[in-house]
Design a protein around this motif. Structure first.
Motif, PDB file in Angstrom:
ATOM      1  N   ILE A   8       6.198  -8.595  -3.405  1.00  0.00           N
ATOM      2  CA  ILE A   8       7.239  -9.038  -2.462  1.00  0.00           C
ATOM      3  C   ILE A   8       8.393  -9.716  -3.212  1.00  0.00           C
ATOM      4  N   LYS A   9       8.046 -10.588  -4.144  1.00  0.00           N
ATOM      5  CA  LYS A   9       9.077 -11.330  -4.882  1.00  0.00           C
ATOM      6  C   LYS A   9       9.987 -10.410  -5.680  1.00  0.00           C
ATOM      7  N   LEU A  10       9.423  -9.307  -6.169  1.00  0.00           N
ATOM      8  CA  LEU A  10      10.206  -8.393  -7.007  1.00  0.00           C
ATOM      9  C   LEU A  10      10.885  -7.282  -6.214  1.00  0.00           C
ATOM     10  N   SER A  11      10.578  -7.186  -4.929  1.00  0.00           N
ATOM     11  CA  SER A  11      11.101  -6.083  -4.110  1.00  0.00           C
ATOM     12  C   SER A  11      12.538  -6.346  -3.683  1.00  0.00           C
ATOM     13  N   GLU A  12      13.221  -5.253  -3.299  1.00  0.00           N
ATOM     14  CA  GLU A  12      14.622  -5.359  -2.880  1.00  0.00           C
ATOM     15  C   GLU A  12      14.877  -4.738  -1.513  1.00  0.00           C
ATOM     16  N   GLY A  13      13.902  -4.077  -0.929  1.00  0.00           N
ATOM     17  CA  GLY A  13      14.102  -3.366   0.319  1.00  0.00           C
ATOM     18  C   GLY A  13      14.332  -4.271   1.518  1.00  0.00           C
ATOM     19  N   GLU A  14      15.037  -3.707   2.506  1.00  0.00           N
ATOM     20  CA  GLU A  14      15.230  -4.430   3.773  1.00  0.00           C
ATOM     21  C   GLU A  14      13.946  -4.441   4.596  1.00  0.00           C
ATOM     22  N   ILE A  15      13.106  -3.436   4.350  1.00  0.00           N
ATOM     23  CA  ILE A  15      11.813  -3.309   5.019  1.00  0.00           C
ATOM     24  C   ILE A  15      10.730  -3.350   3.952  1.00  0.00           C
ATOM     25  N   LEU A  16       9.634  -4.059   4.232  1.00  0.00           N
ATOM     26  CA  LEU A  16       8.503  -4.136   3.312  1.00  0.00           C
ATOM     27  C   LEU A  16       7.310  -3.423   3.935  1.00  0.00           C
ATOM     28  N   ALA A  17       6.759  -2.447   3.210  1.00  0.00           N
ATOM     29  CA  ALA A  17       5.615  -1.679   3.701  1.00  0.00           C
ATOM     30  C   ALA A  17       4.432  -1.917   2.779  1.00  0.00           C
ATOM     31  N   PHE A  18       3.264  -2.093   3.374  1.00  0.00           N
ATOM     32  CA  PHE A  18       2.055  -2.367   2.603  1.00  0.00           C
ATOM     33  C   PHE A  18       1.007  -1.289   2.860  1.00  0.00           C
ATOM     34  N   THR A  19       0.415  -0.829   1.776  1.00  0.00           N
ATOM     35  CA  THR A  19      -0.754   0.040   1.879  1.00  0.00           C
ATOM     36  C   THR A  19      -1.617  -0.246   0.665  1.00  0.00           C
ATOM     37  N   ASP A  20      -2.757   0.450   0.559  1.00  0.00           N
ATOM     38  CA  ASP A  20      -3.703   0.206  -0.528  1.00  0.00           C
ATOM     39  C   ASP A  20      -3.810   1.427  -1.429  1.00  0.00           C
ATOM     40  N   SER A  21      -4.309   1.226  -2.627  1.00  0.00           N
ATOM     41  CA  SER A  21      -4.357   2.300  -3.610  1.00  0.00           C
ATOM     42  C   SER A  21      -5.294   3.430  -3.218  1.00  0.00           C
ATOM     43  N   ASP A  22      -6.232   3.173  -2.312  1.00  0.00           N
ATOM     44  CA  ASP A  22      -7.148   4.238  -1.877  1.00  0.00           C
ATOM     45  C   ASP A  22      -6.666   4.945  -0.613  1.00  0.00           C
ATOM     46  N   CYS A  23      -5.468   4.615  -0.159  1.00  0.00           N
ATOM     47  CA  CYS A  23      -4.924   5.218   1.066  1.00  0.00           C
ATOM     48  C   CYS A  23      -4.030   6.419   0.737  1.00  0.00           C
ATOM     49  N   ILE A  24      -3.954   7.335   1.693  1.00  0.00           N
ATOM     50  CA  ILE A  24      -3.078   8.497   1.575  1.00  0.00           C
ATOM     51  C   ILE A  24      -2.118   8.493   2.766  1.00  0.00           C
ATOM     52  N   PRO A  25      -0.886   8.052   2.561  1.00  0.00           N
ATOM     53  CA  PRO A  25       0.079   8.016   3.667  1.00  0.00           C
ATOM     54  C   PRO A  25       0.448   9.416   4.161  1.00  0.00           C
ATOM     55  N   ASP A  26       0.612   9.523   5.455  1.00  0.00           N
ATOM     56  CA  ASP A  26       1.099  10.758   6.069  1.00  0.00           C
ATOM     57  C   ASP A  26       2.509  11.051   5.566  1.00  0.00           C
ATOM     58  N   ILE A  27       2.883  12.334   5.540  1.00  0.00           N
ATOM     59  CA  ILE A  27       4.182  12.728   5.009  1.00  0.00           C
ATOM     60  C   ILE A  27       5.353  12.071   5.759  1.00  0.00           C
ATOM     61  N   ASN A  28       5.156  11.740   7.038  1.00  0.00           N
ATOM     62  CA  ASN A  28       6.212  11.104   7.846  1.00  0.00           C
ATOM     63  C   ASN A  28       5.988   9.604   8.028  1.00  0.00           C
ATOM     64  N   TRP A  29       5.132   9.027   7.197  1.00  0.00           N
ATOM     65  CA  TRP A  29       4.781   7.606   7.334  1.00  0.00           C
ATOM     66  C   TRP A  29       6.027   6.720   7.367  1.00  0.00           C
ATOM     67  N   ILE A  30       6.863   6.829   6.341  1.00  0.00           N
ATOM     68  CA  ILE A  30       8.036   5.970   6.250  1.00  0.00           C
ATOM     69  C   ILE A  30       9.080   6.342   7.301  1.00  0.00           C
ATOM     70  N   GLU A  31       9.341   7.622   7.478  1.00  0.00           N
ATOM     71  CA  GLU A  31      10.359   8.054   8.443  1.00  0.00           C
ATOM     72  C   GLU A  31      10.024   7.561   9.845  1.00  0.00           C
ATOM     73  N   ASN A  32       8.760   7.685  10.241  1.00  0.00           N
ATOM     74  CA  ASN A  32       8.367   7.231  11.585  1.00  0.00           C
ATOM     75  C   ASN A  32       8.451   5.718  11.723  1.00  0.00           C
ATOM     76  N   ALA A  33       8.117   5.007  10.655  1.00  0.00           N
ATOM     77  CA  ALA A  33       8.215   3.548  10.701  1.00  0.00           C
ATOM     78  C   ALA A  33       9.661   3.100  10.830  1.00  0.00           C
ATOM     79  N   ILE A  34      10.544   3.701  10.049  1.00  0.00           N
ATOM     80  CA  ILE A  34      11.953   3.341  10.102  1.00  0.00           C
ATOM     81  C   ILE A  34      12.527   3.622  11.487  1.00  0.00           C
ATOM     82  N   ARG A  35      12.069   4.699  12.105  1.00  0.00           N
ATOM     83  CA  ARG A  35      12.547   5.035  13.446  1.00  0.00           C
ATOM     84  C   ARG A  35      12.230   3.898  14.431  1.00  0.00           C
ATOM     85  N   TYR A  36      11.043   3.302  14.307  1.00  0.00           N
ATOM     86  CA  TYR A  36      10.690   2.170  15.173  1.00  0.00           C
ATOM     87  C   TYR A  36      11.691   1.038  15.006  1.00  0.00           C
TER      88      TYR A  36
END
Length: 296
Positions: free
Chosen positions: A77-105
């Protein structure tokens, strides 16, 4: 309108193989790559990045020596620059529209501060074993977590200003820190919505011992947060011994779970055992045992 920038923060601990799959999924995101930054925080300082790991151009891997996934996330978090912060884990596989759908919200609902996305389980075999069947029923009930004001960090997304107002995760906690932070955010008036279209996939645990370790870890985390009287835990333990949690049967035998009746009975038995473990762990913590921290 200019696209929102987003920082994806991923703690990892001796998990390069699964992280590789996670990064591949992030490279395939439908959201424009130039507005995404990926920060992987290696929480095992003695574990070097393998040469074979394919690191995307918009990704950097940093090291956090302080043990614990929440300490690792805080560094990200301290090193990030984004307006939105997204968290997931190294064993997760995000859906191809994960970020796009979140931004839409966030764009369609400017009053939305946080999102708890759906976590879908996947299995090693077509027929889930006992541990996987247990996970099917009890793991990652994100819709329920959101109703309580929190979300698991396997799939939690927030506006940056929420962290600026609420503060970082409690790095002293090894489990339950996402819920603890969520409660603080809710107390300050920052809302959260459940977003079923914002999806990451998570492997179901397939070993009973891993479920028991998880239960011990979560119990330790909750004990750090809630200073209950030890007598309360003793009462719960005694009540459990003489009266198994038959109320769990209604949920376990729900038709929405495609599991055989015999396996559901086995899940009930495992649930009973895990509840006993949780109460014993609470009692041990109150008598001075250190929080259980088998993983980050």
């Amino acid at each position: 309108m200019k696209p929102l920038t987003i920082s994806i923060i991923i703690p990892t601990y001796h998990d390069w193989n699964r992280l590789s799959l996670c990064l591949q999924a992030l490279e395939r995101q439908s959201y424009p790559k130039e507005f995404i930054e990926i920060i992987v925080v290696n929480n095992a300082s003695d574990d070097q990045i393998p040469e074979w790991l394919d690191i995307p151009d918009n990704c950097r891997i940093i090291v956090e020596k302080e043990r614990g996934s929440y300490a690792a996330r805080n560094t990200g978090i301290k090193l990030s620059e984004g307006e939105i912060l997204a968290f997931t884990d190294s064993d997760c596989i995000p859906d191809i529209n994960w970020i796009e759908n979140a931004i839409r919200y966030f764009k369609e609902g400017p009053g939305i501060h946080r999102i708890g996305g759906r976590v879908e389980l996947f299995y090693q075999t077509d027929k889930p074993n006992l541990a996987e069947a247990y996970e099917t029923i009890y793991a990652f009930r994100q819709d329920l977590y959101v109703k309580d004001g929190g979300a698991v960090t396997a799939n939690m997304i927030s506006r940056r200003n929420v962290f600026e107002e609420v503060g970082l995760f409690n790095s002293n906690m090894y489990s339950g820190g996402d819920n603890e932070w969520g409660q603080r955010a809710t107390a300050k008036g920052f809302n959260i919505v459940y977003a079923p279209e914002v999806i990451v996939k998570h492997p179901a645990r397939n070993k009973v011992r891993d479920l028991v370790r998880k239960a011990r870890r979560i119990s330790s985390g909750l004990s750090q947060k809630r200073k209950s009287k030890v007598s309360t835990h003793f009462k719960k333990l005694v009540r459990l011994i003489f009266l198994p949690p038959f109320g769990e049967l209604k949920n376990i035998f729900s038709n929405r779970y495609a599991i055989t009746s015999w396996k559901k009975i086995a899940v009930f038995s495992l649930r009973y055992y895990i509840l006993l473990v949780i109460n014993v762990e609470n009692i041990k913590f109150h008598y001075g045992a250190k929080p259980f921290t088998d993983t980050i």
